[in-house]
Every structure is written in structure tokens, then in C-alpha cells.
Motif scaffolding. Sequence first.
Motif, PDB file in Angstrom:
ATOM      1  N   ALA A 122      30.530  41.825  34.297  1.00 12.51           N
ATOM      2  CA  ALA A 122      29.289  42.442  34.772  1.00 12.51           C
ATOM      3  C   ALA A 122      28.394  41.450  35.506  1.00 12.51           C
ATOM      4  CB  ALA A 122      28.534  43.048  33.584  1.00 12.51           C
ATOM      5  N   SER A 123      28.592  40.153  35.251  1.00 13.45           N
ATOM      6  CA  SER A 123      27.767  39.143  35.922  1.00 13.45           C
ATOM      7  C   SER A 123      28.017  39.102  37.424  1.00 13.45           C
ATOM      8  CB  SER A 123      28.040  37.761  35.317  1.00 13.45           C
ATOM      9  OG  SER A 123      29.400  37.395  35.500  1.00 13.45           O
ATOM     10  N   VAL A 124      29.204  39.519  37.849  1.00 14.38           N
ATOM     11  CA  VAL A 124      29.545  39.507  39.284  1.00 14.38           C
ATOM     12  C   VAL A 124      29.002  40.775  39.926  1.00 14.38           C
ATOM     13  CG1 VAL A 124      31.390  39.498  41.002  1.00 14.38           C
ATOM     14  CG2 VAL A 124      31.589  38.083  38.954  1.00 14.38           C
ATOM     15  N   THR A 125      27.985  40.624  40.751  1.00 16.39           N
ATOM     16  CA  THR A 125      27.352  41.779  41.401  1.00 16.39           C
ATOM     17  C   THR A 125      27.526  41.781  42.913  1.00 16.39           C
ATOM     18  OG1 THR A 125      25.245  40.563  41.489  1.00 16.39           O
ATOM     19  CG2 THR A 125      25.615  42.013  39.588  1.00 16.39           C
ATOM     20  N   THR A 126      28.060  40.699  43.477  1.00 16.69           N
ATOM     21  CA  THR A 126      28.251  40.613  44.929  1.00 16.69           C
ATOM     22  C   THR A 126      29.727  40.409  45.234  1.00 16.69           C
ATOM     23  OG1 THR A 126      26.050  39.679  45.275  1.00 16.69           O
ATOM     24  CG2 THR A 126      27.644  39.387  47.047  1.00 16.69           C
ATOM     25  N   PHE A 127      30.245  41.256  46.113  1.00 19.82           N
ATOM     26  CA  PHE A 127      31.660  41.211  46.495  1.00 19.82           C
ATOM     27  C   PHE A 127      31.725  41.009  48.006  1.00 19.82           C
ATOM     28  CE2 PHE A 127      31.174  43.710  42.698  1.00 19.82           C
ATOM     29  CZ  PHE A 127      32.186  43.259  41.868  1.00 19.82           C
ATOM     30  N   GLN A 128      32.257  39.865  48.430  1.00 15.82           N
ATOM     31  CA  GLN A 128      32.286  39.553  49.848  1.00 15.82           C
ATOM     32  C   GLN A 128      33.612  39.979  50.481  1.00 15.82           C
ATOM     33  OE1 GLN A 128      31.230  35.378  49.816  1.00 15.82           O
ATOM     34  NE2 GLN A 128      29.051  35.836  49.815  1.00 15.82           N
ATOM     35  N   ARG A 129      33.656  39.958  51.783  1.00 18.68           N
ATOM     36  CA  ARG A 129      34.760  40.511  52.556  1.00 18.68           C
ATOM     37  C   ARG A 129      36.112  39.965  52.088  1.00 18.68           C
ATOM     38  NH1 ARG A 129      32.337  36.499  55.222  1.00 18.68           N
ATOM     39  NH2 ARG A 129      33.633  34.924  56.245  1.00 18.68           N
ATOM     40  N   TYR A 130      37.092  40.855  51.991  1.00 26.04           N
ATOM     41  CA  TYR A 130      38.489  40.518  51.692  1.00 26.04           C
ATOM     42  C   TYR A 130      38.671  39.815  50.339  1.00 26.04           C
ATOM     43  CZ  TYR A 130      39.511  41.555  56.614  1.00 26.04           C
ATOM     44  OH  TYR A 130      39.645  42.176  57.831  1.00 26.04           O
ATOM     45  N   CYS A 131      37.709  39.909  49.423  1.00 22.62           N
ATOM     46  CA  CYS A 131      37.794  39.106  48.195  1.00 22.62           C
ATOM     47  C   CYS A 131      39.017  39.446  47.345  1.00 22.62           C
ATOM     48  CB  CYS A 131      36.509  39.213  47.382  1.00 22.62           C
ATOM     49  SG  CYS A 131      36.043  40.874  46.889  1.00 22.62           S
ATOM     50  N   VAL A 132      39.421  40.735  47.290  1.00 18.01           N
ATOM     51  CA  VAL A 132      40.609  41.128  46.520  1.00 18.01           C
ATOM     52  C   VAL A 132      41.565  41.877  47.443  1.00 18.01           C
ATOM     53  CG1 VAL A 132      41.408  42.152  44.329  1.00 18.01           C
ATOM     54  CG2 VAL A 132      39.074  41.354  44.519  1.00 18.01           C
ATOM     55  N   ASN A 133      41.583  41.495  48.688  1.00 24.69           N
ATOM     56  CA  ASN A 133      42.378  42.185  49.696  1.00 24.69           C
ATOM     57  C   ASN A 133      43.855  41.788  49.620  1.00 24.69           C
ATOM     58  OD1 ASN A 133      43.642  42.078  52.612  1.00 24.69           O
ATOM     59  ND2 ASN A 133      42.032  43.609  52.690  1.00 24.69           N
ATOM     60  N   GLY A 134      44.735  42.748  49.830  1.00 26.36           N
ATOM     61  CA  GLY A 134      46.156  42.448  49.941  1.00 26.36           C
ATOM     62  C   GLY A 134      46.845  42.096  48.642  1.00 26.36           C
ATOM     63  N   CYS A 135      46.220  42.400  47.497  1.00 25.17           N
ATOM     64  CA  CYS A 135      46.867  42.154  46.197  1.00 25.17           C
ATOM     65  C   CYS A 135      47.796  43.329  45.920  1.00 25.17           C
ATOM     66  CB  CYS A 135      45.809  41.987  45.108  1.00 25.17           C
ATOM     67  SG  CYS A 135      44.763  40.545  45.340  1.00 25.17           S
ATOM     68  N   SER A 136      48.974  43.276  46.481  1.00 25.05           N
ATOM     69  CA  SER A 136      49.856  44.442  46.580  1.00 25.05           C
ATOM     70  C   SER A 136      50.463  44.886  45.259  1.00 25.05           C
ATOM     71  CB  SER A 136      50.966  44.171  47.598  1.00 25.05           C
ATOM     72  OG  SER A 136      51.686  43.003  47.253  1.00 25.05           O
ATOM     73  N   ASN A 137      50.371  44.055  44.209  1.00 24.13           N
ATOM     74  CA  ASN A 137      50.862  44.459  42.890  1.00 24.13           C
ATOM     75  C   ASN A 137      49.732  44.790  41.922  1.00 24.13           C
ATOM     76  OD1 ASN A 137      53.713  44.174  43.347  1.00 24.13           O
ATOM     77  ND2 ASN A 137      53.388  41.964  43.384  1.00 24.13           N
ATOM     78  N   LEU A 138      48.502  44.764  42.409  1.00 23.12           N
ATOM     79  CA  LEU A 138      47.342  45.042  41.558  1.00 23.12           C
ATOM     80  C   LEU A 138      47.216  46.544  41.317  1.00 23.12           C
ATOM     81  CD1 LEU A 138      44.848  44.044  40.063  1.00 23.12           C
ATOM     82  CD2 LEU A 138      43.606  44.067  42.243  1.00 23.12           C
ATOM     83  N   LYS A 139      47.405  46.942  40.060  1.00 22.52           N
ATOM     84  CA  LYS A 139      47.396  48.360  39.700  1.00 22.52           C
ATOM     85  C   LYS A 139      46.064  48.810  39.115  1.00 22.52           C
ATOM     86  CE  LYS A 139      52.319  47.997  38.629  1.00 22.52           C
ATOM     87  NZ  LYS A 139      53.349  48.021  37.542  1.00 22.52           N
ATOM     88  N   LEU A 140      45.354  47.897  38.438  1.00 25.46           N
ATOM     89  CA  LEU A 140      44.079  48.247  37.815  1.00 25.46           C
ATOM     90  C   LEU A 140      43.063  47.154  38.086  1.00 25.46           C
ATOM     91  CD1 LEU A 140      42.293  49.984  35.960  1.00 25.46           C
ATOM     92  CD2 LEU A 140      43.232  48.717  34.013  1.00 25.46           C
ATOM     93  N   LEU A 141      41.968  47.541  38.716  1.00 30.45           N
ATOM     94  CA  LEU A 141      40.847  46.635  38.964  1.00 30.45           C
ATOM     95  C   LEU A 141      39.631  47.185  38.234  1.00 30.45           C
ATOM     96  CD1 LEU A 141      39.374  44.313  40.432  1.00 30.45           C
ATOM     97  CD2 LEU A 141      39.116  45.848  42.408  1.00 30.45           C
ATOM     98  N   VAL A 142      39.079  46.406  37.313  1.00 34.46           N
ATOM     99  CA  VAL A 142      37.927  46.834  36.524  1.00 34.46           C
ATOM    100  C   VAL A 142      36.696  46.070  36.997  1.00 34.46           C
ATOM    101  CG1 VAL A 142      36.940  47.031  34.211  1.00 34.46           C
ATOM    102  CG2 VAL A 142      39.414  47.305  34.540  1.00 34.46           C
ATOM    103  N   LEU A 143      35.710  46.792  37.520  1.00 33.91           N
ATOM    104  CA  LEU A 143      34.450  46.205  37.980  1.00 33.91           C
ATOM    105  C   LEU A 143      33.361  46.617  36.991  1.00 33.91           C
ATOM    106  CD1 LEU A 143      34.677  47.048  41.809  1.00 33.91           C
ATOM    107  CD2 LEU A 143      35.582  45.043  40.599  1.00 33.91           C
ATOM    108  N   LYS A 144      32.876  45.686  36.187  1.00 29.17           N
ATOM    109  CA  LYS A 144      31.948  46.027  35.114  1.00 29.17           C
ATOM    110  C   LYS A 144      30.481  46.052  35.537  1.00 29.17           C
ATOM    111  CE  LYS A 144      34.786  44.475  31.221  1.00 29.17           C
ATOM    112  NZ  LYS A 144      34.822  43.625  29.993  1.00 29.17           N
ATOM    113  N   ALA A 145      30.170  45.562  36.724  1.00 29.65           N
ATOM    114  CA  ALA A 145      28.771  45.464  37.153  1.00 29.65           C
ATOM    115  C   ALA A 145      28.119  46.839  37.236  1.00 29.65           C
ATOM    116  CB  ALA A 145      28.688  44.766  38.506  1.00 29.65           C
TER     117      ALA A 145
END
Length: 406
Positions: free
Chosen positions: A270-293
Motif C-alpha cells: 500500500a505504500s507504493v502509490t505512484t506507478f511510472q511508465r512501463y514499470c511492470v510491462n512485458g511480464c509475460s508470465n505474470l498471472k496475478l498482480l496485487v496493488l494494495k494502494a
Amino acid sequence: MSETLFRRRKRRLLWLAAMTLLFVSGVLAHNTEPVQAASTVTEDGYTVNRTYSYGRFTVAVTKYDGTDTALTLPAKATISEKEYTVEEVQSFLSDSQRARVTSITIPGGYTSIDVGAFRDCTALQSVTIPSTVTSISSSAFAGCTSLKKIQIADGGSALKISNAAFSGCTSLETATLPSRLKMDSDGTNYFYGCSALKEVSIPGSENFVTGENGALYAKNETGLTLVTWPEGSTTKKTEIPDSVRSLQVNVLGAHSLRDNKTIETLTVPASVTTFQRYCVNGCSNLKLLVLKAGTPSFEDSDYAFADMADGSVIQVASEEVRQALAGQTNNYTEGKTQIEVMKAADPCDLNGDGKVDLLDIGTAQKSYKAEQKDSDWDKHSACDLNGDGTVDLQDLTALYNKIYNR
């Protein structure tokens, strides 16, 4: 107007015109030599070009006609009977040379390495960069798949490395950068696509911090920006820490986890509130991304979560966050990824996989007999289900009853 006054004014105008002509002629004469591009070939077979723009010379290596595989670039070159210090490396190798050259030594005096200068030098294993270099441009060493060692001297002027300078260097396991490295305004990942990279460090730096898993963070006004999350130290299930060395992690920097092929589940605190360009881009095996902010900012996050795995899910903290992210379709790939509001966590789900089962009992057993007075209690407190300050048989029984509905 009297004839005398007219003649005076005429003489004055003629004098001004003559002075102007003399001045222009002098400037042109002074600049005749600099504005002419010139080049020379050194004894070692390097072509060095001299050009002139914006009031100064640029002297750069632009070609190599030799056959050596361990190269030391020329420090000086004589052009038009004048000796110059060579300052810049441009893209100077042919395709066949890029497949043969194994090491590069850049002598003192060079100040910049141009865009793509050593791109796809697939045989290159080591490079030595002097303290005089202040700029390493984007993709300068991209695709150097055999590169194992980078030496960048410290002690000189501030150094700026541009995004993706060492991207795709798949043999690189560790990278030590000089303390003179200067961070740009929003963070860049110099190493994305480096699948073997385990650690990035900057000894003695006042502006950067290294995390326990070898990740690199840059200090910002209110906390830390994640710069690089090494793919070689990544597990399939990964969680970004909420703080490192007592500083809060509040920004996922540009390209910071880009093209990471290992991660399947990623939790961002939850401490991460700013997401900049391409930060998690192209993670082709990423099935679950949890953003708590609860109140994240997606204003400057172009393509932040694009090209995750087919059927992937982004879980967010509330319906308001879901709507905010869903309204920015360039940030994720609609055909691959759905956005959902996360469910309240079950306190018995000790391993955080979204279900309560025998694996959670295994987690509790690892913390068995831990007590609140222990120095590492923070690691075990979640297993204290009844809140009595001890992980004991009562907690394991509660888990067992939960699993089997007793």
C-alpha cells in the motif's frame, strides 16, 4: 537639411557599413576552419571524425578497420595537423566485428558513449569505462549477451546512464556502479531483460539504496523509487517491500520490473502509490498482480501493466481504484488482463495464496513456539491466530478446524 549635414550623415552611414562588413568577414574567416568536418585514420585502424556545432568540436570514433578482438580505443587523434582528445564513442563496429570483439577498454578523456554504440556485441565479455565518461546513452550495450563484467571508474564528474543502457545482457549476474551516478527525475532501469542479474550495487552512494534481494532504489523527496528489481534474484511469487533501511518505498520507477519472465504473482504494498511508465510491462508470465494502494496515481503510468500473461488478473483495493485503472486502457492489455477488487484476506490464509489449506498449516509449523518477546516476532505474528502472543497448538488446531469445517 543643409548640404554639410547631409554629407556628414552619408559619411557616417558609409563608415558603419564598412565596419559591419569587416566584422562579418572576420567572423567568417575565423570560422572557416572549425565548420569544416574532417577525419583521420589512426595507426590502429580507427577512423576518428571531427565535427563542429554549437560553438565546439566533437571528436568521435566512428569506424574500425582492424581485426583485433580486445580493443583499446584511441585517446588522441591528429586531424588537420592538430592533435585532439577523442571524446565520444559512436556506433563504429560492423556486424561481423560485433560478433568477434571480446573486450573494450575506453581510455581517459572520453566523455560520452553514444546511443547503441556497442549494441548487439554478442561476443563482448568485459568493458572498462574511465571516470571522465559522464554520459552512457540508451541501448549503448543492449543485447551484449556475453557481457559478464562492467567496470565504471569512480571519482570523476557526475555520470548519467540512460534507460536500457545494458538491457538484454543475459549473462550479466552482478553490476557495481560508481557513486558518482546521478539519478534522473523519475528513475530508469538500465538492466531490464538481464535474466541472470542477481544484484545491483552502488557502494558509497548518498542517492541510492540496495535492498536485501539485490534490488536498487533511488531516494526521492518522500521515500524510495524502485529502479531495478533483478530478475535473477526473483521468485515466482514476489512481494515488493514497503520499506528499505527505514525509508518507505512509494514509487515503482519507469521500467523497474519490465520484461521479467520469472514472476507469476506480484504483490505491491500500500505504500507504493505512484506507478511510472512501463514499470511492470512485458511480464509475460505474470498471472496475478496485487496493488494494495488505496489512492494510487496512474497519471504518468503509460503501459505500466501491459502484456501480462493471458488470463491474468490485476487486483486492486476498491471499486474506485478499479474504475480509475479501467479508464486508462493503455496501462493494461484488455484482451489479456482483467481488473478486480480484491476480497478481504482470511487471517487463516497464512501463505497469501487466496485459500486456506494444508500449506497454511506448514507455514504455521515453521513459526511454532515463536513468542512475542522474540526479536523476529514480526515474521511470526500472523500465525498467532488467537492473539495470545505465542504460536502454539491452539493456533494449529484453529487452522485444522478451519480447513475441515469443524
